[in-house]
Design an enzyme around this catalytic site. Structure first.
Site, PDB file in Angstrom:
ATOM      1  N   HIS A  76       0.841  -1.200   0.000  1.00  0.00           N
ATOM      2  CA  HIS A  76       0.000   0.000   0.000  1.00  0.00           C
ATOM      3  C   HIS A  76       0.874   1.247   0.000  1.00  0.00           C
ATOM      4  O   HIS A  76       1.869   1.316   0.708  1.00  0.00           O
ATOM      5  CB  HIS A  76      -0.913   0.016   1.228  1.00  0.00           C
ATOM      6  CG  HIS A  76      -2.111  -0.861   1.076  1.00  0.00           C
ATOM      7  ND1 HIS A  76      -3.266  -0.689   1.780  1.00  0.00           N
ATOM      8  CD2 HIS A  76      -2.328  -1.932   0.279  1.00  0.00           C
ATOM      9  CE1 HIS A  76      -4.151  -1.607   1.434  1.00  0.00           C
ATOM     10  NE2 HIS A  76      -3.596  -2.384   0.533  1.00  0.00           N
ATOM     11  N   TYR A 204      -9.143   5.419   7.945  1.00  0.00           N
ATOM     12  CA  TYR A 204      -9.311   5.768   9.352  1.00  0.00           C
ATOM     13  C   TYR A 204     -10.381   6.856   9.389  1.00  0.00           C
ATOM     14  O   TYR A 204     -10.173   7.941   8.827  1.00  0.00           O
ATOM     15  CB  TYR A 204      -8.012   6.338   9.926  1.00  0.00           C
ATOM     16  CG  TYR A 204      -6.904   5.330  10.120  1.00  0.00           C
ATOM     17  CD1 TYR A 204      -6.081   4.945   9.072  1.00  0.00           C
ATOM     18  CD2 TYR A 204      -6.671   4.770  11.376  1.00  0.00           C
ATOM     19  CE1 TYR A 204      -5.051   4.036   9.255  1.00  0.00           C
ATOM     20  CE2 TYR A 204      -5.639   3.854  11.576  1.00  0.00           C
ATOM     21  CZ  TYR A 204      -4.829   3.485  10.516  1.00  0.00           C
ATOM     22  OH  TYR A 204      -3.819   2.589  10.717  1.00  0.00           O
ATOM     23  N   PRO A 296      -3.651   0.456  19.117  1.00  0.00           N
ATOM     24  CA  PRO A 296      -3.424  -0.007  17.733  1.00  0.00           C
ATOM     25  C   PRO A 296      -3.637   1.037  16.640  1.00  0.00           C
ATOM     26  O   PRO A 296      -3.412   0.739  15.466  1.00  0.00           O
ATOM     27  CB  PRO A 296      -4.426  -1.165  17.579  1.00  0.00           C
ATOM     28  CG  PRO A 296      -5.444  -0.954  18.626  1.00  0.00           C
ATOM     29  CD  PRO A 296      -4.791  -0.217  19.745  1.00  0.00           C
ATOM     30  N   LYS A 300       1.377  -0.124  15.163  1.00  0.00           N
ATOM     31  CA  LYS A 300       2.795  -0.177  15.509  1.00  0.00           C
ATOM     32  C   LYS A 300       3.256  -1.348  16.372  1.00  0.00           C
ATOM     33  O   LYS A 300       4.454  -1.628  16.445  1.00  0.00           O
ATOM     34  CB  LYS A 300       3.195   1.121  16.230  1.00  0.00           C
ATOM     35  CG  LYS A 300       3.202   2.333  15.342  1.00  0.00           C
ATOM     36  CD  LYS A 300       4.335   2.269  14.349  1.00  0.00           C
ATOM     37  CE  LYS A 300       4.191   3.259  13.236  1.00  0.00           C
ATOM     38  NZ  LYS A 300       4.438   2.694  11.922  1.00  0.00           N
ATOM     39  N   TYR A 388       4.203   6.555  10.051  1.00  0.00           N
ATOM     40  CA  TYR A 388       3.347   5.428   9.671  1.00  0.00           C
ATOM     41  C   TYR A 388       4.133   4.368   8.900  1.00  0.00           C
ATOM     42  O   TYR A 388       3.976   3.168   9.144  1.00  0.00           O
ATOM     43  CB  TYR A 388       2.144   5.927   8.851  1.00  0.00           C
ATOM     44  CG  TYR A 388       1.018   4.924   8.831  1.00  0.00           C
ATOM     45  CD1 TYR A 388       0.056   4.911   9.836  1.00  0.00           C
ATOM     46  CD2 TYR A 388       0.929   3.965   7.832  1.00  0.00           C
ATOM     47  CE1 TYR A 388      -0.955   3.969   9.848  1.00  0.00           C
ATOM     48  CE2 TYR A 388      -0.081   3.019   7.830  1.00  0.00           C
ATOM     49  CZ  TYR A 388      -1.027   3.036   8.834  1.00  0.00           C
ATOM     50  OH  TYR A 388      -2.033   2.090   8.844  1.00  0.00           O
TER      51      TYR A 388
END
Ligand code: RFL
Ligand code: PHB
Length: 396
Positions: A76, A204, A296, A300, A388
């Protein structure tokens, strides 16, 4: 009389941290034995994390356990942040000079590592009861019963890779550790659904009803999470309610549709931030969730566990090659720098995206401004993106 075994590094816990450590040690010519409380099937089927930082995926590939990941992992290049009914793409790859993340289930990582260890003749004991560690100051040992036989492993060192509820951290004498903790007033209800993902990328979403996350495991399997009360029983969430709630939280002004399908797994996970310092005591070294927990939201936990054992494996290699304890002595310090940066990022993502019931109107406006800022400022988006995809494994 218990059967006595001997190894260089005794590893408690056969999750990602324990199995990766055992694998890396073997590549470095160091013997280990893994002692795992659950069955192999249980560990390999437990659905948990799904996002691998590029550094984690690279380590799998470089260390020879990346064949299936290369075939089945989904690369991704971006994620979506959704709020006020609109999606905003964070182009991770463009913002980080081409770095990417990989979608590949944690259980698949553990399966690949376990297969590699067993194929290389590695010793792994599953379904171990009454696991106890002793002699941490001098001559460490691990005692347990497996298939009704009691056993004891004498080792040079113990790696405590037994997760947050394991036995290693509580075996350190009171007073030797300082712990830092924050418990969040909500949990995540996670489901796995046998339906094609509704989006090519993770979403998200921050909504006045609460946070939700759209993820996936494969072109046929969708993974979804929904913010819920921490003490809510699973029975309160029949399938219909889960889908209705998810649909409301993901709704957009241009009528985005969430595909529904049979739910094959569901579970509720409480959310906390936790760090134990230092991550070592005598000849015991803690790694992964045994030493720290992150909420979460930043994806990570697994990546941090892998980063820890990479440092630990190198420190053991240095010790066995040269007799120097310098890197072992510096293990905790080296890991904690990264741990705290990742704690900060996971806490920040959590605060930015969740509904906090006690929030004032000011807090809600500030939270909305944070989302607006991160999706409209290249500097802010770059900060999210570099965290990220994963901070450098070897920071300067
Ligand atoms: P684990 O995976 O908990 O493994 C510990 C192992 O030790 C065993 N054990 C014992 N063995 C012997 N004796 C004892 N007394 C023992 N007590 C326990 C356990 O059976 C287990 O096999 O810890 P490890 O290896 O440190 O790995 C950490 C990760 O599992 C964890 O951080 C992640 O799953 C967190 N996490 C995520 N991390 C990510 O990087 N990306 C994600 O997308 C992500 N999503 C998640 C997550 C965790 C979740 N839950 C369920 C906590 C999503 C969820 C819902
Ligand atoms: C998952 O796919 O399980 C997942 C993805 C992103 C997160 C947490 C979990 O932040």
């Amino acid at each position: 009389m218990s059967a006595r075994l001997r190894t260089q590094v005794g590893i408690v816990g056969g999750g990602p941290a324990g199995m990766m450590l055992s694998h890396l040690l073997q590549l470095g010519g160091i013997e280990s034995i893994v002692v795992e409380a659950r069955s192999r099937e249980h560990v390999e089927e437990r659905v948990r994390a799904g996002v691998l930082e590029q550094g984690t995926a690279d380590l799998m590939i470089e260390s020879g356990v990346g064949e299936r990941l290369k075939r089945q992992g989904l690369v991704h290049r971006g994620i979506e942040l959704r709020f006020d009914g609109r999606g905003h793409r964070i182009d991770l790859s463009e913002l980080t000079g081409g770095r990417t993340i990989m979608i590949y289930g944690q259980n698949e990582v553990v399966k690949d590592l376990t297969d590699a260890r067993l194929a290389a003749g590695g010793r792994v004991f599953f379904e171990c009861d009454n696991v106890k560690v002793a002699g941490l100051d001098a001559k460490p040992s691990i005692a347990f019963t497996a298939t009704d036989d009691s056993r004891e492993i004498a080792c040079d060192f113990i790696a405590g890779c037994d997760g947050f509820h394991g036995v290693c951290r509580p075996s350190i004498p009171a007073g030797a550790l300082t712990t830092y903790e924050r418990v969040y007033p909500f949990a995540w209800l996670g489901i796995l659904a046998a339906v094609a993902p509704s989006s090519d990328e993770l979403i998200y979403t921050s909504h006045e009803r609460g946070f939700a996350l759209h993820s996936m495991r494969s072109p046929e399997l969708t993974r979804l999470y929904i913010q819920c009360a921490p003490d809510e029983p699973l029975e309160n969430w029949p399938e219909e309610r889960i889908w209705d709630e998810l649909s409301q939280r993901f709704a957009t002004i241009d009528n985005w549709q969430l595909q529904r399908g049979p739910i094959t797994q569901k579970g509720i996970t409480p959310m906390r931030s936790f760090v134990a310092e230092p991550m070592q005591y005598g000849n015991l070294f803690l790694a992964g969730d045994a030493a720290h927990i992150v909420p979460p939201t930043g994806a990570k936990g697994l990546n941090l566990a892998i980063a820890d054992v990479r440092v630990l494996a190198r420190a053991f290699e240095e010790f066995y090659q040269s007799g120097s304890r310098a890197s072992l002595a510096g293990y905790s310090g080296a890991c904690l720098r990264r741990v705290w940066k990742v704690q900060r990022f996971s806490w920040w993502m959590t605060l930015m995206l969740h509904r906090f019931d006690g929030d004032s109107a000011f807090d809600r406006r500030r939270q909305r401004a944070e989302l607006d800022y991160v999706t409209s400022s290249r500097a802010a988006a770059t900060s999210l993106a570099e965290n990220y995809v994963g901070l450098p494994m070897d920071p300067v």
